[in-house]
Design a protein around this motif. Structure first.
Motif, PDB file in Angstrom:
ATOM      1  N   GLU A 216      48.832  43.435  41.353  1.00  0.00           N
ATOM      2  CA  GLU A 216      48.221  44.598  42.004  1.00  0.00           C
ATOM      3  C   GLU A 216      46.724  44.413  42.229  1.00  0.00           C
ATOM      4  O   GLU A 216      46.071  45.244  42.814  1.00  0.00           O
ATOM      5  CB  GLU A 216      48.400  45.843  41.122  1.00  0.00           C
ATOM      6  N   GLU A 217      46.186  43.320  41.702  1.00  0.00           N
ATOM      7  CA  GLU A 217      44.735  43.178  41.640  1.00  0.00           C
ATOM      8  C   GLU A 217      44.059  43.232  43.003  1.00  0.00           C
ATOM      9  O   GLU A 217      44.578  42.760  43.998  1.00  0.00           O
ATOM     10  CB  GLU A 217      44.393  41.855  40.981  1.00  0.00           C
ATOM     11  N   GLY A 218      42.866  43.836  42.997  1.00  0.00           N
ATOM     12  CA  GLY A 218      42.009  43.762  44.171  1.00  0.00           C
ATOM     13  C   GLY A 218      42.484  44.536  45.382  1.00  0.00           C
ATOM     14  O   GLY A 218      41.938  44.379  46.465  1.00  0.00           O
ATOM     15  N   LYS A 219      43.497  45.383  45.206  1.00  0.00           N
ATOM     16  CA  LYS A 219      44.016  46.079  46.392  1.00  0.00           C
ATOM     17  C   LYS A 219      43.015  47.080  46.954  1.00  0.00           C
ATOM     18  O   LYS A 219      42.881  47.213  48.164  1.00  0.00           O
ATOM     19  CB  LYS A 219      45.334  46.782  46.049  1.00  0.00           C
ATOM     20  N   ILE A 220      42.312  47.792  46.070  1.00  0.00           N
ATOM     21  CA  ILE A 220      41.319  48.765  46.543  1.00  0.00           C
ATOM     22  C   ILE A 220      40.150  48.032  47.200  1.00  0.00           C
ATOM     23  O   ILE A 220      39.708  48.413  48.287  1.00  0.00           O
ATOM     24  CB  ILE A 220      40.802  49.647  45.375  1.00  0.00           C
ATOM     25  N   ALA A 221      39.687  46.993  46.541  1.00  0.00           N
ATOM     26  CA  ALA A 221      38.568  46.216  47.096  1.00  0.00           C
ATOM     27  C   ALA A 221      38.938  45.706  48.492  1.00  0.00           C
ATOM     28  O   ALA A 221      38.150  45.817  49.439  1.00  0.00           O
ATOM     29  CB  ALA A 221      38.201  45.060  46.176  1.00  0.00           C
TER      30      ALA A 221
END
Ligand code: C2E
Ligand code: MG
Ligand code: MG
Ligand code: MG
Length: 281
Positions: A216-221
C-alpha cells in the motif's frame, strides 16, 4: 477505600495539570521578551532538485535560544505564540530577518536561492499580509522572486473568497507561494484549483509511509504528485530520510525534495557555505 483513592487520584491529576499550564504560562511570558532580548533565530533547510540534487531553495525555520532550556524547536513555543497573538510580531520578525539576510547575501556577492517563510493562520487572517510583504521587500531592496511563502490548507480554506484575492495580490508582487503539509488539512478539491500557487508540499507523514514493507506504500504521495501536476503546480516532498523514499518519489516524478537525507536545518552561514560548494561543482 475506592472513594478516597479516587479523590487522591483526582487531586494528583489536577495538580499535575496545573503544573503543566504554569510551565506554559511561564514560557509564554518569557516568549514575550524573547524578541527584545534577541533570542529568536532562523535555521535554513535546503530544498533540492530531484533530477540532480542541486539546491533550489531553502525553508527558514524558527528556533528560540532559551537562556536556560537551550535551543527550542517551534513545537515547544509556536502553540503558545499562536494562543497569545505573539505569533503576529514574531512572524513579522521572521519576514524582516529573512529579507535582511537575503540583502546581506546579495551585498556580499552571493547568488542566493529563494527562501521560504512559514506564515501562521493569524498572520494570514488578521494582517494585510500583501501590504506587509511589499513593505519589507521594498525596505530591504529584495527581489520578490527570492521570497516564498508557505501557507497551509486550513488557512486557505477559512475564507475562500478572501484567499483567492489575497493570493492574487501576493502573486502580483512576484513572491512564490506554496501549500505546506498538503494532505493533512481539510481541503476541497473544487477550491484547490482556484488557488494560484506554485508548489504543493507533500506532508512528511505520507513520505514516511514509503518504506518498502507493504503493497500500500506511497499511494497518497503518488496521488498528490499527480494531482499537483494536473493543476500545474510543482511538488516538493518533505521529510525525505531514505534513498528508498527518494528513488520511489523520483519514479513518481516528484520535482524537489526536502529532508534529512539532503540536509538538516542549519545556521545561515553554514547554509551559504553549502550553497557555494553546491554551485561550484
Ligand atoms: P513545516 O513548515 O512543515 O517544516 C518542516 C519541519 O519538518 C521542520 O520542523 C523540519 O525540521 C522538519 N523536517 C525536515 N526534514 C525532516 C526529516 O527528514 N525528518 C523529520 N523527522 N523532520 C524533518 P521544525 O523546524 O521543528 O518546525 C516545525 C513546524 O513549526 C514547521 O513545520 C512550521 O509549521 C512551524 N514553523 C517553523 N518556523 C516557523 C515560523 O517562522 N513561523 C511559523 N508560523 N511557523 C513556523
Ligand atoms: Mg513549512
Ligand atoms: Mg511542511
Ligand atoms: Mg509538515
Amino acid at each position: 477505600g475506592a472513594k478516597a483513592e479516587g479523590r487522591n487520584a483526582f487531586q494528583y491529576y489536577s495538580s499535575d495539570l496545573n503544573k503543566a499550564s504554569l510551565g506554559e504560562l511561564l514560557l509564554e511570558n518569557q516568549l514575550r521578551g524573547a524578541l527584545d532580548r534577541d533570542e529568536l533565530l532562523l535555521y535554513y533547510q535546503p530544498k533540492v532538485q530531484a533530477s540532480d540534487g542541486r539546491i533550489t531553495g531553502a525553508e527558514a525555520l524558527l528556533r528560540w535560544s532559551h537562556p536556560e532550556l537551550g535551543v527550542l524547536l517551534p513545537g515547544r513555543f509556536i502553540p503558545a505564540a499562536e494562543e497569545s497573538g505573539l505569533i503576529v510580531p514574531i512572524g513579522e520578525w521572521v519576514l524582516r530577518h529573512v529579507c535582511a539576510q537575503l540583502r546581506a547575501w546579495l551585498d556580499a556577492g552571493h547568488r542566493p536561492v529563494p527562501i521560504a517563510v512559514n506564515l501562521s493562520a493569524q498572520q494570514f487572517a488578521h494582517q494585510d499580509i500583501a501590504l506587509l510583504v511589499r513593505g519589507i521587500l521594498t525596505e530591504h531592496r529584495v527581489p520578490a522572486e527570492l521570497l516564498e511563502l508557505e501557507l497551509t490548507e486550513t488557512m486557505l480554506m477559512r475564507d475562500v473568497e478572501r484567499t483567492v484575492g489575497l493570493l492574487a495580490r501576493l502573486r502580483g508582487l512576484g513572491v512564490r507561494l506554496s501549500i505546506d503539509d498538503f494532505g493533512t488539512g481539510y481541503s476541497s478539491l473544487a477550491y484547490l484549483k482556484l488557488f494560484e500557487v506554485d508548489v504543493l508540499k507533500i506532508d512528511r507523514s505520507f513520505v514516511n509511509d514509503i518504506r518498502g514493507d507493504d503493497g500500500e506504500e506511497g499511494k497518497i504521495a503518488t496521488a498528490v504528485i499527480a494531482l499537483a501536476h494536473s493543476l500545474g503546480h510543482k511538488v516538493v516532498a518533505e521529510g525525505v530520510e531514505t534513498k528508498y523514499q527518494r528513488d520511489f518519489l523520483t519514479r513518481q516524478q516528484c520535482d524537489q525534495f526536502q529532508g534529512y537525507l539532503f540536509g538538516h536545518p542549519i545556521p545561515a552561514d553554514e547554509f551559504i557555505a553549502r550553497l557555494h560548494t553546491d554551485t561550484q561543482t
